[in-house]
Design an enzyme around this catalytic site. Structure first.
Site, PDB file in Angstrom:
ATOM      1  N   LYS A 298      -5.908  -7.473   1.006  1.00 20.82           N
ATOM      2  CA  LYS A 298      -7.120  -8.067   1.603  1.00 20.82           C
ATOM      3  C   LYS A 298      -6.785  -9.370   2.331  1.00 20.82           C
ATOM      4  CE  LYS A 298      -9.121  -7.570  -2.370  1.00 20.82           C
ATOM      5  NZ  LYS A 298      -9.906  -7.357  -3.580  1.00 20.82           N
TER       6      LYS A 298
ATOM      7  N   SER B 279      -3.793  -5.332  -4.508  1.00 23.72           N
ATOM      8  CA  SER B 279      -5.224  -5.426  -4.192  1.00 23.72           C
ATOM      9  C   SER B 279      -5.535  -6.759  -3.502  1.00 23.72           C
ATOM     10  CB  SER B 279      -6.025  -5.281  -5.500  1.00 23.72           C
ATOM     11  OG  SER B 279      -7.339  -5.718  -5.352  1.00 23.72           O
TER      12      SER B 279
ATOM     13  N   ASP C 114      -8.559  -0.448  -0.881  1.00 20.52           N
ATOM     14  CA  ASP C 114      -8.812  -1.292  -2.053  1.00 20.52           C
ATOM     15  C   ASP C 114     -10.222  -1.080  -2.569  1.00 20.52           C
ATOM     16  OD1 ASP C 114      -8.024  -3.421  -3.953  1.00 20.52           O
ATOM     17  OD2 ASP C 114      -9.733  -4.426  -3.031  1.00 20.52           O
TER      18      ASP C 114
ATOM     19  N   HIS D  63      -7.110 -18.251  -1.893  1.00 20.26           N
ATOM     20  CA  HIS D  63      -7.718 -17.204  -2.717  1.00 20.26           C
ATOM     21  C   HIS D  63      -7.507 -17.508  -4.190  1.00 20.26           C
ATOM     22  CE1 HIS D  63      -9.053 -13.157  -3.764  1.00 20.26           C
ATOM     23  NE2 HIS D  63      -8.118 -13.204  -4.703  1.00 20.26           N
TER      24      HIS D  63
ATOM     25  N   ARG E  42     -10.463   1.604 -10.620  1.00 20.32           N
ATOM     26  CA  ARG E  42      -9.756   0.834 -11.654  1.00 20.32           C
ATOM     27  C   ARG E  42     -10.738   0.213 -12.633  1.00 20.32           C
ATOM     28  NH1 ARG E  42      -6.926  -3.407  -8.445  1.00 20.32           N
ATOM     29  NH2 ARG E  42      -6.242  -4.187 -10.456  1.00 20.32           N
TER      30      ARG E  42
END
Ligand code: URA
Length: 434
Positions: free
Chosen positions: A187, A183, A161, A82, A168
């Site tokens: 995930k 966050s 999220d 990621h 946000r």
């Protein structure tokens, strides 16, 4: 329990209990706590922070706010990678097939781009017919047969999220280490992989502006993952210039194809090799990074990494003739060269500016409803450390928009050219093993 008491406790620097965190997350997802109270708590977290224990519990509760993917029936360790978001970051497209060609299972859940950062899903969708949304069953079938699949996250994964991120985005509460860490990691954990490699970006094109903050974020994300039994590691990379040459959807897919053939831009190719070697070690396929690097070089040279990408495109319904003949991707109406107005060395390329310019040329969306022009974008010809002569092409702009003149000026201004020699920057600045 009352939400107002939780807000005032955090406002005054208190540490929230597990029960208070559960009350806030569950109440928000179930619609019992209004946006305005959650906004106030988020802002208090931005200013007062959270302890590691609070962040781990927050992440765990967010992860379990919806469905959790179970990949345990797929043999072998599943690895995921990621990036916290960058300009020209097409890493998953090349890295996933490279690592899968070495025998790992790469289960990649990706997102869309918003603002100046492009999303992997949008890039993939520039391949005609390719489907990024599929049932869990189909995702797992592709993983079993091909070892790599890249899919969009279904709406049922981490609904907490989804709601929190949207809030946000409009309340000035994105740039907070506890909130970004929970966050991202909620995930990643819900996506079911055993091993996670994070690419934490810093610099003007990233959420974390400094290397120190990026390191703090990386460390806490690794701590969250490892405390929840996932082998989680991180590399720190700079966004002080775009990654590779291409910025824009189809342009980036073409660059990923070049990279799978072994002739991608050096910084991008290096990042794929270095990240891939770590992932192979995490998956237990290579005994160390050195062996992982050798395996990666082999699968690029013998064509099996490219073949993995082809098979993934076919399995996800894409027209593979575009992968075999990238010249089939449509070109923009206007292709314009931006030239250097003075000689010297490139010291800096403002990634944020290049990302925003690419978006204005049609390559990204400013709102979720905007339609992307897959052919639009910018291809750099010079990178930080390169020597330039006056009149050399700095980059090439692709667009179907006719009113591009002011954007060209901004693109030219994003290059800083100096008289003195400039070193080539490193690709990976730091590696955090857990
Ligand atoms: N990416 C995410 O998924 N969440 C954040 O908060 C920031 C970047």
């Amino acid at each position: 329990m009352r939400m107002v008491d939780i807000i005032t406790k955090k406002r005054d620097g208190g540490v929230l209990t597990n029960e208070e965190i559960d009350f806030f997350i569950d109440g928000y997802v179930e619609g019992r706590i209004p946006d305005y109270q959650v906004s106030a708590l988020l802002m208090a977290i931005v200013f007062k922070g959270m302890t590691n224990k609070e962040i781990v519990h927050l992440t765990d509760r967010m992860e379990h706010s919806g469905d959790v993917m179970d990949l345990s029936d797929i043999p072998g360790k599943k690895v995921d990678k990621h990036s916290t978001g960058g300009v020209g970051d097409k890493t998953s497209l090349a890295l996933g097939p490279m690592v899968a060609a070495c025998g790992a299972v790469v289960a990649k859940m990706s997102g869309r781009g918003l603002g100046h950062t492009g999303g992997t899903l949008d890039k993939l969708e520039s391949i005609p017919g390719l489907n990024v949304f599929m049932e869990e069953k189909k995702f797992k079938e592709i993983l079993k047969s091909n070892g790599v699949a890249i899919a969009g996250q279904t709406g049922t994964l981490v609904p907490a999220d989804k709601k929190l991120y949207a809030l946000r985005d409009v309340t000035g509460t994105v740039e907070s280490i506890p909130l970004i860490a929970s966050s991202v990691m909620s995930k990643k954990l819900a996506s079911g992989s055993d091993c996670i490699l994070l690419d934490v970006k810093f610099g003007n094109g990233a959420f974390m502006k400094t290397r120190e903050d990026a390191k703090k974020l990386a460390k806490i994300m690794c701590a969250i993952g490892n405390s929840l039994n996932r082998d989680t590691r991180a590399v720190l990379t700079s966004m002080d210039q775009p990654l590779g040459f291409a910025v824009g959807n189809a342009l980036e897919v073409k660059e990923a194809i070049d990279t799978l053939h072994g002739h991608g831009p050096k910084d991008f190719q290096d990042l794929c090799y270095q990240s891939g070697a770590i992932m192979l070690e995490q998956a237990g396929i290579a005994k160390d990074e050195e062996e992982g690097l050798k395996m990666l070089h082999k699968v690029v040279e013998d064509g099996s990494a490219f073949e993995k990408f082809r098979q993934m495109v076919i399995a996800q319904g894409g027209d593979v003739s575009y992968i075999d003949h990238p010249e089939k991707f449509p070109l923009s109406k206007h292709i314009i060269e931006v030239k250097a107005s003075k000689p010297g060395y490139v010291k800096h390329i403002v990634a944020l500016e290049i990302g925003e310019s690419a978006m204005r040329l049609g390559a990204g969306r400013e709102t979720f409803d905007d339609v992307i022009d897959m052919s639009a974008g910018i291809v750099l010809r010079k990178k930080v450390g390169d020597k330039v002569a006056k009149g050399d092409v700095l980059c090439v702009v692709h667009t179907n928009k006719d009113d591009y003149e002011s954007i060209l000026k901004d693109i030219e201004n994003s290059f800083t050219i100096v008289d003195g020699f400039v070193d080539y920057p490193p690709t990976v600045h730091d590696y955090i093993k857990g």
